[in-house]
Design a protein around this motif. Structure first.
Motif, PDB file in Angstrom:
ATOM      1  N   PHE A 139       0.838  -1.195   0.000  1.00 20.47           N
ATOM      2  CA  PHE A 139       0.000   0.000   0.000  1.00 20.47           C
ATOM      3  C   PHE A 139       0.873   1.244   0.000  1.00 20.47           C
ATOM      4  CE2 PHE A 139      -2.101  -3.439   2.099  1.00 20.47           C
ATOM      5  CZ  PHE A 139      -3.386  -3.412   1.589  1.00 20.47           C
ATOM      6  N   VAL A 140       0.342   2.305  -0.596  1.00 19.96           N
ATOM      7  CA  VAL A 140       0.906   3.648  -0.461  1.00 19.96           C
ATOM      8  C   VAL A 140      -0.237   4.539   0.002  1.00 19.96           C
ATOM      9  CG1 VAL A 140       2.703   3.309  -2.197  1.00 19.96           C
ATOM     10  CG2 VAL A 140       0.511   4.283  -2.879  1.00 19.96           C
ATOM     11  N   ALA A 141       0.127   5.696   0.535  1.00 18.20           N
ATOM     12  CA  ALA A 141      -0.891   6.617   1.063  1.00 18.20           C
ATOM     13  C   ALA A 141      -0.838   7.934   0.314  1.00 18.20           C
ATOM     14  CB  ALA A 141      -0.674   6.849   2.554  1.00 18.20           C
ATOM     15  N   MET A 142      -2.004   8.534   0.175  1.00 17.76           N
ATOM     16  CA  MET A 142      -2.105   9.847  -0.452  1.00 17.76           C
ATOM     17  C   MET A 142      -1.630  10.908   0.532  1.00 17.76           C
ATOM     18  SD  MET A 142      -3.403   9.076  -3.363  1.00 17.76           S
ATOM     19  CE  MET A 142      -3.624  10.746  -3.916  1.00 17.76           C
ATOM     20  N   ALA A 143      -0.853  11.854   0.044  1.00 18.27           N
ATOM     21  CA  ALA A 143      -0.408  12.977   0.862  1.00 18.27           C
ATOM     22  C   ALA A 143      -1.545  13.986   0.923  1.00 18.27           C
ATOM     23  CB  ALA A 143       0.836  13.611   0.272  1.00 18.27           C
ATOM     24  N   SER A 156     -10.388  16.295 -11.382  1.00 19.28           N
ATOM     25  CA  SER A 156      -9.567  15.221 -11.916  1.00 19.28           C
ATOM     26  C   SER A 156      -8.188  15.685 -12.361  1.00 19.28           C
ATOM     27  CB  SER A 156     -10.288  14.550 -13.089  1.00 19.28           C
ATOM     28  OG  SER A 156     -10.508  15.501 -14.105  1.00 19.28           O
ATOM     29  N   GLY A 157      -7.937  16.995 -12.413  1.00 19.73           N
ATOM     30  CA  GLY A 157      -6.640  17.492 -12.827  1.00 19.73           C
ATOM     31  C   GLY A 157      -5.636  17.593 -11.703  1.00 19.73           C
ATOM     32  N   SER A 158      -6.057  17.398 -10.453  1.00 20.07           N
ATOM     33  CA  SER A 158      -5.144  17.545  -9.333  1.00 20.07           C
ATOM     34  C   SER A 158      -4.167  16.383  -9.271  1.00 20.07           C
ATOM     35  CB  SER A 158      -5.928  17.625  -8.024  1.00 20.07           C
ATOM     36  OG  SER A 158      -6.470  16.366  -7.707  1.00 20.07           O
ATOM     37  N   ALA A 159      -3.029  16.624  -8.599  1.00 22.06           N
ATOM     38  CA  ALA A 159      -2.019  15.577  -8.454  1.00 22.06           C
ATOM     39  C   ALA A 159      -2.595  14.376  -7.715  1.00 22.06           C
ATOM     40  CB  ALA A 159      -0.802  16.128  -7.714  1.00 22.06           C
ATOM     41  N   SER A 160      -3.425  14.623  -6.686  1.00 23.36           N
ATOM     42  CA  SER A 160      -4.031  13.521  -5.937  1.00 23.36           C
ATOM     43  C   SER A 160      -4.935  12.681  -6.827  1.00 23.36           C
ATOM     44  CB  SER A 160      -4.848  14.065  -4.762  1.00 23.36           C
ATOM     45  OG  SER A 160      -4.008  14.680  -3.834  1.00 23.36           O
ATOM     46  N   ALA A 161      -5.751  13.337  -7.637  1.00 24.44           N
ATOM     47  CA  ALA A 161      -6.660  12.606  -8.517  1.00 24.44           C
ATOM     48  C   ALA A 161      -5.888  11.793  -9.551  1.00 24.44           C
ATOM     49  CB  ALA A 161      -7.618  13.570  -9.203  1.00 24.44           C
ATOM     50  N   ARG A 162      -4.783  12.332 -10.060  1.00 26.02           N
ATOM     51  CA  ARG A 162      -3.994  11.596 -11.053  1.00 26.02           C
ATOM     52  C   ARG A 162      -3.293  10.406 -10.429  1.00 26.02           C
ATOM     53  NH1 ARG A 162      -2.686  16.855 -12.568  1.00 26.02           N
ATOM     54  NH2 ARG A 162      -0.634  16.654 -11.612  1.00 26.02           N
ATOM     55  N   ALA A 163      -2.918  10.495  -9.142  1.00 31.00           N
ATOM     56  CA  ALA A 163      -2.224   9.405  -8.470  1.00 31.00           C
ATOM     57  C   ALA A 163      -3.161   8.232  -8.197  1.00 31.00           C
ATOM     58  CB  ALA A 163      -1.596   9.885  -7.167  1.00 31.00           C
ATOM     59  N   VAL A 164      -4.459   8.494  -8.054  1.00 30.54           N
ATOM     60  CA  VAL A 164      -5.430   7.431  -7.822  1.00 30.54           C
ATOM     61  C   VAL A 164      -5.941   6.957  -9.172  1.00 30.54           C
ATOM     62  CG1 VAL A 164      -7.642   6.825  -6.780  1.00 30.54           C
ATOM     63  CG2 VAL A 164      -6.104   8.350  -5.583  1.00 30.54           C
ATOM     64  N   ASP A 165      -5.377   5.870  -9.640  1.00 32.24           N
ATOM     65  CA  ASP A 165      -5.752   5.278 -10.916  1.00 32.24           C
ATOM     66  C   ASP A 165      -6.887   4.289 -10.655  1.00 32.24           C
ATOM     67  OD1 ASP A 165      -5.904   3.686 -13.234  1.00 32.24           O
ATOM     68  OD2 ASP A 165      -3.755   3.795 -13.577  1.00 32.24           O
ATOM     69  N   ALA A 166      -7.931   4.344 -11.451  1.00 28.20           N
ATOM     70  CA  ALA A 166      -9.088   3.468 -11.258  1.00 28.20           C
ATOM     71  C   ALA A 166      -8.709   1.989 -11.353  1.00 28.20           C
ATOM     72  CB  ALA A 166     -10.172   3.797 -12.276  1.00 28.20           C
ATOM     73  N   GLN A 167      -7.572   1.700 -11.962  1.00 26.30           N
ATOM     74  CA  GLN A 167      -7.115   0.312 -12.079  1.00 26.30           C
ATOM     75  C   GLN A 167      -6.750  -0.268 -10.711  1.00 26.30           C
ATOM     76  OE1 GLN A 167      -3.689  -0.100 -14.610  1.00 26.30           O
ATOM     77  NE2 GLN A 167      -3.361  -2.232 -14.062  1.00 26.30           N
ATOM     78  N   TYR A 168      -6.378   0.602  -9.775  1.00 24.47           N
ATOM     79  CA  TYR A 168      -5.954   0.159  -8.457  1.00 24.47           C
ATOM     80  C   TYR A 168      -7.002   0.535  -7.412  1.00 24.47           C
ATOM     81  CZ  TYR A 168      -1.529  -0.462 -10.804  1.00 24.47           C
ATOM     82  OH  TYR A 168      -0.564  -0.877 -11.664  1.00 24.47           O
ATOM     83  N   ARG A 179      -7.742   6.876  20.000  1.00 22.59           N
ATOM     84  CA  ARG A 179      -6.758   7.006  18.921  1.00 22.59           C
ATOM     85  C   ARG A 179      -7.532   7.267  17.641  1.00 22.59           C
ATOM     86  NH1 ARG A 179      -3.360   1.612  18.697  1.00 22.59           N
ATOM     87  NH2 ARG A 179      -3.405   2.398  16.617  1.00 22.59           N
ATOM     88  N   SER A 180      -6.959   8.050  16.742  1.00 19.05           N
ATOM     89  CA  SER A 180      -7.649   8.294  15.486  1.00 19.05           C
ATOM     90  C   SER A 180      -6.655   8.400  14.346  1.00 19.05           C
ATOM     91  CB  SER A 180      -8.498   9.564  15.569  1.00 19.05           C
ATOM     92  OG  SER A 180      -7.677  10.691  15.727  1.00 19.05           O
ATOM     93  N   MET A 181      -7.149   8.131  13.143  1.00 16.39           N
ATOM     94  CA  MET A 181      -6.360   8.257  11.928  1.00 16.39           C
ATOM     95  C   MET A 181      -7.281   8.614  10.780  1.00 16.39           C
ATOM     96  SD  MET A 181      -6.452   4.722  10.043  1.00 16.39           S
ATOM     97  CE  MET A 181      -5.196   5.274   9.043  1.00 16.39           C
ATOM     98  N   LEU A 182      -6.729   9.305   9.790  1.00 16.52           N
ATOM     99  CA  LEU A 182      -7.473   9.693   8.605  1.00 16.52           C
ATOM    100  C   LEU A 182      -6.498   9.642   7.435  1.00 16.52           C
ATOM    101  CD1 LEU A 182     -10.034  10.848   7.263  1.00 16.52           C
ATOM    102  CD2 LEU A 182      -9.241  13.115   7.906  1.00 16.52           C
ATOM    103  N   MET A 183      -6.650   8.633   6.581  1.00  9.85           N
ATOM    104  CA  MET A 183      -5.710   8.414   5.472  1.00  9.85           C
ATOM    105  C   MET A 183      -6.468   7.848   4.268  1.00  9.85           C
ATOM    106  SD  MET A 183      -2.518   9.021   6.704  1.00  9.85           S
ATOM    107  CE  MET A 183      -1.346   8.108   5.728  1.00  9.85           C
ATOM    108  N   VAL A 184      -5.879   8.003   3.100  1.00  9.00           N
ATOM    109  CA  VAL A 184      -6.370   7.354   1.889  1.00  9.00           C
ATOM    110  C   VAL A 184      -5.249   6.459   1.385  1.00  9.00           C
ATOM    111  CG1 VAL A 184      -7.199   7.653  -0.473  1.00  9.00           C
ATOM    112  CG2 VAL A 184      -7.860   9.300   1.291  1.00  9.00           C
ATOM    113  N   PHE A 185      -5.544   5.159   1.245  1.00  9.86           N
ATOM    114  CA  PHE A 185      -4.552   4.176   0.826  1.00  9.86           C
ATOM    115  C   PHE A 185      -4.879   3.641  -0.563  1.00  9.86           C
ATOM    116  CE2 PHE A 185      -4.621   3.954   5.463  1.00  9.86           C
ATOM    117  CZ  PHE A 185      -3.287   4.154   5.749  1.00  9.86           C
TER     118      PHE A 185
END
Length: 175
Positions: free
Chosen positions: A89-93, A102-114, A132-138
């Protein structure tokens, strides 16, 4: 390319998620929302307990339908657990900014294939002094080789977490 890998982190999260799903009575409070996007579909697992009351909803939609429909807890859990069982796994910054488009760097990093999963998880086990809490996109990959191959094609690796533990205004590891 310097990108942090999260297989160990997800393994621990998977264990905690399974415990919460099967033994919620072990937790004094929790607020969990997991949104998994895979193969064009969406699965949402949402549950919270506060002051002894638990409220839960599980829903999703397939790639063919745009409308959400309620699903069983076991179906939602199984889908999320399968995602957590992937090899790397990798996480979104900073998470995914829905306003960025869809033009943002985050949107481009999330490929629908994955498959990718937004994880908003906070809990306090009985006997623990604090929550304890966490908030991440993997983003999930079959294995490390699959992850490295995909990472080599990303134009802007700054959209992904490079150093752990990660903390930003929009997302953070356990705190």
């Amino acid at each position: 390319m310097n990108v942090a890998l999260y297989a160990d982190y997800i393994a621990d999260l998977r264990t905690l998620f399974a415990e919460l799903d099967t033994h919620p009575e072990r937790f004094q409070s929790f607020n969990v929302r997991l949104e998994l996007v895979a193969a064009g579909g969406l699965i949402v697992y949402e549950t919270k307990r506060r002051k002894g009351l638990t409220d839960s909803i599980y829903y999703g939609h397939s790639a063919e339908t745009a409308s959400n429909h309620q699903i069983s807890q076991s179906t939602a859990f199984s889908a999320i657990d399968r995602f957590f069982a992937l090899g790397q796994f990798v996480a979104m910054a900073g998470g995914i900014d829905k306003r960025a488009g869809s033009g943002s760097a985050s949107a481009r990093a999330v490929d629908a294939q994955y498959p990718h999963c937004a994880v908003n998880f906070s809990c306090r086990k009985k006997g623990q002094p604090a929550a304890r809490s966490m908030l991440m996109v993997f983003i999930g990959f079959n294995d490390e080789a699959d992850a490295l191959q995909r990472l080599s094609t990303i134009d802007d690796p700054s959209a992904l977490v490079a150093e752990r533990p990660y903390r930003s205004l929009k997302s953070y590891e356990w705190k």
